[in-house]
Design a protein around this motif. Structure first.
Motif, PDB file in Angstrom:
ATOM      1  N   PRO A   1       0.778  -1.036   0.014  1.00 49.73           N
ATOM      2  CA  PRO A   1      -0.325  -0.335   0.034  1.00 49.73           C
ATOM      3  C   PRO A   1       0.447   1.103   0.206  1.00 49.73           C
ATOM      4  CG  PRO A   1      -0.243  -1.525   2.352  1.00 49.73           C
ATOM      5  CD  PRO A   1       0.794  -1.934   0.783  1.00 49.73           C
ATOM      6  N   ASP A   2       1.987   1.194   0.732  1.00 46.81           N
ATOM      7  CA  ASP A   2       2.613   2.488   0.597  1.00 46.81           C
ATOM      8  C   ASP A   2       3.438   2.763  -0.814  1.00 46.81           C
ATOM      9  OD1 ASP A   2       2.038   2.713   3.601  1.00 46.81           O
ATOM     10  OD2 ASP A   2       4.123   1.918   4.217  1.00 46.81           O
TER      11      ASP A   2
ATOM     12  N   GLN B 195     -14.715  -4.163   0.547  1.00 49.35           N
ATOM     13  CA  GLN B 195     -14.595  -2.823   1.646  1.00 49.35           C
ATOM     14  C   GLN B 195     -16.016  -1.900   1.502  1.00 49.35           C
ATOM     15  OE1 GLN B 195     -11.238  -3.490   1.820  1.00 49.35           O
ATOM     16  NE2 GLN B 195     -11.124  -5.526   1.006  1.00 49.35           N
TER      17      GLN B 195
ATOM     18  N   VAL C 244      -7.277   0.602  -1.001  1.00 51.32           N
ATOM     19  CA  VAL C 244      -8.117   1.935   0.477  1.00 51.32           C
ATOM     20  C   VAL C 244      -7.505   2.421   1.012  1.00 51.32           C
ATOM     21  CG1 VAL C 244      -9.551   1.830   2.276  1.00 51.32           C
ATOM     22  CG2 VAL C 244     -10.059   0.096   0.555  1.00 51.32           C
ATOM     23  N   GLN C 245      -6.386   1.662   1.727  1.00 50.90           N
ATOM     24  CA  GLN C 245      -5.389   2.502   2.505  1.00 50.90           C
ATOM     25  C   GLN C 245      -4.124   3.590   1.547  1.00 50.90           C
ATOM     26  OE1 GLN C 245      -2.453   0.194   4.902  1.00 50.90           O
ATOM     27  NE2 GLN C 245      -0.730   1.245   4.412  1.00 50.90           N
ATOM     28  N   ALA C 246      -3.887   3.097   0.401  1.00 55.65           N
ATOM     29  CA  ALA C 246      -3.032   3.781  -0.279  1.00 55.65           C
ATOM     30  C   ALA C 246      -4.122   5.428  -0.693  1.00 55.65           C
ATOM     31  CB  ALA C 246      -3.017   3.373  -2.187  1.00 55.65           C
ATOM     32  N   CYS C 247      -5.447   5.012  -0.929  1.00 53.27           N
ATOM     33  CA  CYS C 247      -5.733   5.904  -1.432  1.00 53.27           C
ATOM     34  C   CYS C 247      -5.725   7.402  -0.505  1.00 53.27           C
ATOM     35  CB  CYS C 247      -7.451   5.775  -2.104  1.00 53.27           C
ATOM     36  SG  CYS C 247      -7.094   4.805  -3.527  1.00 53.27           S
ATOM     37  N   ALA C 248      -6.322   6.586   0.647  1.00 55.99           N
ATOM     38  CA  ALA C 248      -6.400   7.640   1.579  1.00 55.99           C
ATOM     39  C   ALA C 248      -5.240   8.008   2.052  1.00 55.99           C
ATOM     40  CB  ALA C 248      -6.599   6.648   3.075  1.00 55.99           C
ATOM     41  N   ASP C 249      -3.946   7.489   2.383  1.00 58.47           N
ATOM     42  CA  ASP C 249      -2.762   7.837   2.375  1.00 58.47           C
ATOM     43  C   ASP C 249      -2.979   9.110   1.041  1.00 58.47           C
ATOM     44  OD1 ASP C 249      -2.669   6.552   4.291  1.00 58.47           O
ATOM     45  OD2 ASP C 249      -1.094   5.345   3.489  1.00 58.47           O
TER      46      ASP C 249
ATOM     47  N   ALA D  95       0.544   3.745  -3.204  1.00 66.79           N
ATOM     48  CA  ALA D  95       0.517   5.165  -2.729  1.00 66.79           C
ATOM     49  C   ALA D  95       1.863   6.451  -3.194  1.00 66.79           C
ATOM     50  CB  ALA D  95       0.362   5.839  -0.846  1.00 66.79           C
TER      51      ALA D  95
ATOM     52  N   ALA E  97      -7.570  -3.764  -0.345  1.00 68.80           N
ATOM     53  CA  ALA E  97      -7.619  -3.431   0.924  1.00 68.80           C
ATOM     54  C   ALA E  97      -6.062  -2.338   1.124  1.00 68.80           C
ATOM     55  CB  ALA E  97      -7.478  -4.341   1.306  1.00 68.80           C
ATOM     56  N   HIS E  98      -4.913  -2.691  -0.218  1.00 69.67           N
ATOM     57  CA  HIS E  98      -4.140  -1.539  -0.715  1.00 69.67           C
ATOM     58  C   HIS E  98      -4.303  -0.676  -1.193  1.00 69.67           C
ATOM     59  CE1 HIS E  98      -1.016  -4.814  -0.041  1.00 69.67           C
ATOM     60  NE2 HIS E  98      -2.052  -5.147   1.064  1.00 69.67           N
TER      61      HIS E  98
END
Ligand code: NAP
Length: 249
Positions: free
Chosen positions: A56-57, A229, A87-92, A60, A84-85
């Motif tokens: 995910p990082d 998700q 979701v996290q990457a887009c938030a970051d 991002a 899931a990745h």
């Protein structure tokens, strides 16, 4: 200079290709694949990238470096890690994300479904329901069936599994949907199948095997989807295009 917003579509499904084709007239699309299928179906006229991002990082960072305005995760309902990745990457990365998730199949009159939570549970249940099974679950998780005793396995996947992943004694068939119910009925008859194992993928392209099992009175071990998700989620390409148009406008 290309001023159209650049959109990352995480693909690997028929609807991801339809979405890409529709959206490409107004958006600069990057279509992404995991890179596992040898000869994947591809959309035309857009940038295609292949292979994992590295978590995910890294996703991002990739989104930022490539000036991505929004991400649509149009991956398969069972591709829960990349989902899931995303979701996290887009938030970051602070970019909007949409999940395009086709509707799950519902049991209907005449179906004999045995719903299970995952592939391991499907393998445990299998010997209680039949002796000749048709497995249509992809090739990544076949190892779950390695200890199943007393059941002949007929396994279909787009590409054949690597030699090291092959289960002893199983029959392997290559095939890429869509299939017709007549084709699926013939396959069940040809291999004398008495139980079907399927993921609840949803969609029309691979539903005919479910219809064929119903027609033949064959039980189906139906593997439930992983949890969905977070919102926003849409179930069809038209709604995904509308979401993009709202962003673009
Ligand atoms: P997964 O378990 O959710 O993802 C595993 C890893 O593969 C991810 O962490 C990511 O690597 C990479 N990945 C997955 N999809 C990607 C994509 N579209 N673009 C770039 N990297 C991607 O995925 P899976 O279930 O193995 O599915 C892989 C692909 O096959 C997906 O594109 C999916 O739509 C398609 N597919 C899956 C199924 C199924 O039953 N699972 C069925 C039909 C098609 P990094 O962490 O390194 O980024």
């Amino acid at each position: 200079m290309n001023k159209r917003p650049r959109i990352l579509i995480l693909g690997g499904t028929g609807e991801a290709i339809s979405l890409t084709t529709e959206a490409a007239t107004r958006f600069d699309i990057v279509y992404s694949l995991a890179g596992r299928t040898i000869n994947p179906a591809l959309p035309e006229g857009v940038t295609v990238r292949s292979g994992g991002f590295g978590g995910p990082d890294a996703l991002a960072a990739w989104i930022n470096q490539n000036h991505i305005a929004a991400v649509i995760d149009a991956t398969h309902p069972f591709a829960d890690r990349i989902a899931a990745h995303a979701v996290q990457a887009c938030a970051d990365a602070e970019v909007p994300r949409l999940k395009l998730l086709r509707t799950a199949w519902e049991q209907t009159a005449g179906d004999a479904w045995h719903r299970v939570a995952d592939i391991a549970a499907a393998a445990s249940l299998l010997p209680t329901l039949g002796t000749r099974a048709f497995l249509s679950v992809g090739r990544q998780e076949l190892g779950a069936f390695s200890d199943v005793a007393g059941v002949a396995l007929v396994i279909r996947s787009i590409d054949p599994p690597d030699a090291t992943d092959r289960l002893k004694g199983a029959v392997y068939i290559a095939g890429r949907g869509p299939f017709t119910t007549a084709q699926e009925s013939a396959l069940l008859r040809e291999h004398d199948i008495d139980v079907l194992v399927s993921k609840n993928a949803g969609g029309a392209a691979t539903y005919p095997k479910i219809a064929a099992a119903r027609a033949a009175g064959i039980p189906v071990i139906m593997i439930d989807r992983p949890p969905p998700q977070p919102s926003p989620i849409v179930s069809d390409v038209t709604a995904a295009v509308a979401w993009l148009d709202r962003l673009g406008g």
